[in-house]
Design a protein around this motif. Sequence first.
Motif, mmCIF file in Angstrom:
data_model
loop_
_atom_site.group_PDB
_atom_site.id
_atom_site.type_symbol
_atom_site.label_atom_id
_atom_site.label_comp_id
_atom_site.label_asym_id
_atom_site.label_seq_id
_atom_site.Cartn_x
_atom_site.Cartn_y
_atom_site.Cartn_z
ATOM 1 N N SER A 143 -8.777 6.514 -3.128
ATOM 2 C CA SER A 143 -10.139 6.975 -3.361
ATOM 3 C C SER A 143 -10.121 8.265 -4.176
ATOM 4 O O SER A 143 -9.647 9.298 -3.689
ATOM 5 N N PRO A 144 -10.630 8.252 -5.419
ATOM 6 C CA PRO A 144 -10.750 9.497 -6.205
ATOM 7 C C PRO A 144 -11.970 10.285 -5.739
ATOM 8 O O PRO A 144 -13.055 9.728 -5.563
ATOM 9 N N ILE A 145 -11.803 11.595 -5.514
ATOM 10 C CA ILE A 145 -12.887 12.434 -4.997
ATOM 11 C C ILE A 145 -13.574 13.115 -6.169
ATOM 12 O O ILE A 145 -12.978 13.933 -6.868
ATOM 13 N N THR A 146 -14.851 12.790 -6.369
ATOM 14 C CA THR A 146 -15.607 13.361 -7.485
ATOM 15 C C THR A 146 -16.735 14.284 -7.040
ATOM 16 O O THR A 146 -17.350 14.947 -7.870
ATOM 17 N N SER A 147 -17.058 14.336 -5.732
ATOM 18 C CA SER A 147 -18.121 15.221 -5.250
ATOM 19 C C SER A 147 -17.886 15.522 -3.787
ATOM 20 O O SER A 147 -17.155 14.817 -3.089
ATOM 21 N N TYR A 148 -18.536 16.619 -3.306
ATOM 22 C CA TYR A 148 -18.412 16.988 -1.904
ATOM 23 C C TYR A 148 -19.140 16.011 -0.987
ATOM 24 O O TYR A 148 -18.867 15.959 0.213
ATOM 25 N N GLY A 149 -20.061 15.255 -1.541
ATOM 26 C CA GLY A 149 -20.799 14.301 -0.723
ATOM 27 C C GLY A 149 -20.162 12.925 -0.682
ATOM 28 O O GLY A 149 -20.827 11.948 -0.361
ATOM 29 N N THR A 150 -18.893 12.827 -0.993
ATOM 30 C CA THR A 150 -18.224 11.527 -1.051
ATOM 31 C C THR A 150 -18.180 10.844 0.313
ATOM 32 O O THR A 150 -18.096 11.498 1.354
ATOM 33 N N ARG A 151 -18.251 9.533 0.300
ATOM 34 C CA ARG A 151 -18.016 8.721 1.487
ATOM 35 C C ARG A 151 -16.657 8.039 1.397
ATOM 36 O O ARG A 151 -16.425 7.034 2.048
ATOM 37 N N LEU A 152 -15.781 8.606 0.561
ATOM 38 C CA LEU A 152 -14.430 8.085 0.367
ATOM 39 C C LEU A 152 -14.474 6.628 -0.090
ATOM 40 O O LEU A 152 -13.825 5.751 0.487
ATOM 41 N N GLU A 153 -15.247 6.403 -1.137
ATOM 42 C CA GLU A 153 -15.340 5.054 -1.691
ATOM 43 C C GLU A 153 -14.019 4.651 -2.345
ATOM 44 O O GLU A 153 -13.289 5.489 -2.874
ATOM 45 N N GLN A 154 -13.715 3.384 -2.300
ATOM 46 C CA GLN A 154 -12.462 2.883 -2.861
ATOM 47 C C GLN A 154 -12.504 2.927 -4.380
ATOM 48 O O GLN A 154 -13.532 2.658 -5.006
ATOM 49 N N GLY A 155 -11.366 3.284 -4.987
ATOM 50 C CA GLY A 155 -11.280 3.343 -6.434
ATOM 51 C C GLY A 155 -9.857 3.624 -6.879
ATOM 52 O O GLY A 155 -8.990 3.975 -6.066
ATOM 53 N N ASN A 156 -9.613 3.469 -8.177
ATOM 54 C CA ASN A 156 -8.279 3.707 -8.730
ATOM 55 C C ASN A 156 -8.035 5.197 -8.941
ATOM 56 O O ASN A 156 -8.954 5.947 -9.300
#
Length: 395
Positions: A111-124
Amino acid sequence: MARYVIFSMAIFLAFCMLSCIAQQQPCATYKFSNNKQFSSCSNLPVLSSSLHWNYHPSSNKVDVAFRHTGTGVNDRRWIAWAINPTSEGMIGSQAIVSFPRTDGRLAVYTSPITSYGTRLEQGNLSFPVLDLSATTQNNEMIIYASLELHGNISTVNHLWQVGPMSENTPMMHSVAPSSPNVKSMGSLDFLSGRITATRSSSSTMRNIHGILNTVSWGILMPIGAVIARYLKRFESADPLWFYLHVSCQLLAYILGGLAGFGSGIFLGARSHGIEHSSHKIIGIVLFCLATAQVFGGLARPDKDSKYRPFFNWFHFLAGCSTLILGIFNIYRGFDILHAAKFWRLAYSGVILTLLLATLLLEICTRWCMPVTKRSMSDTVDKNTSTVVAVAAMEV
């Protein structure tokens, strides 16, 4: 005597060595159930976690195992370990996440973290991740992965986190300044095994923002208002009360209106996805009211001007609004920061002290001073009457 000193030093050094070995033992002697072996490991300073790894300098590849202990049978939580290739903070970090699903299966993904409000979405991630898996055993969760890092580097910024679950969705972890979640970051040298802990710059800025606004809006502003309301009633304090009042309010405006408000804007710009709407709106209103007070004071009409009563009413109402909203927003800030109970109680003590002083001054100026002035007036009238009577008798 010398033998005794040498013997004592030897005992002390042996005790220190045994303590170090005892601290390293949970990490260095750990046996993985899948018979995997790692040449290096480190017990991470917070969140009951440790990291094991094998580093291959020729290919810049690293095999890692991230362990988190203390997870009970009914204790559902997510765990994550991440590398941030661009900075020391959370934004930009490339995370590996795992948690138990409601059906009992174990989820593990990147999960790449792009914001403080992330829900830890799956991604490359920005680098390849191979052999990703996770296990649970003996009340602990373990994430395994092989990372192919870009460039010939061995030192990285890494983070690790633990947080609560809602069904199959990871929820936000604690952001309180005293929470271990804001201290779970540092630099890691895969080659030497050295780990250095760092503190989040955002956490430090939040503390500075809270201190500036508490001192300005919550302490200096009320003191300045008390000075203006009560000291000016004493003739001997004129014009000293005015300069004290202006000094308090200007200092409060500089600390809270400029520095405090500016730090709040900076935090808002960096905290993507985190919104504290009421705190933010009240802060903007406070800044506008305080700015209007400053410029209104510079352009205030003369005492004999017909517009002076309107200015006095505006100054009074804006001042009262600023005091009430400022104190309310400070307590709102305590809630946002999850401040320790001591700080809330300490500030409450300051406010109660100011309220008590205000009450005493109100009684003194409303009741004691009029009685004193009345007594002095009666005494002067009696003395005047006596002088007149004596003069009449002499005539």
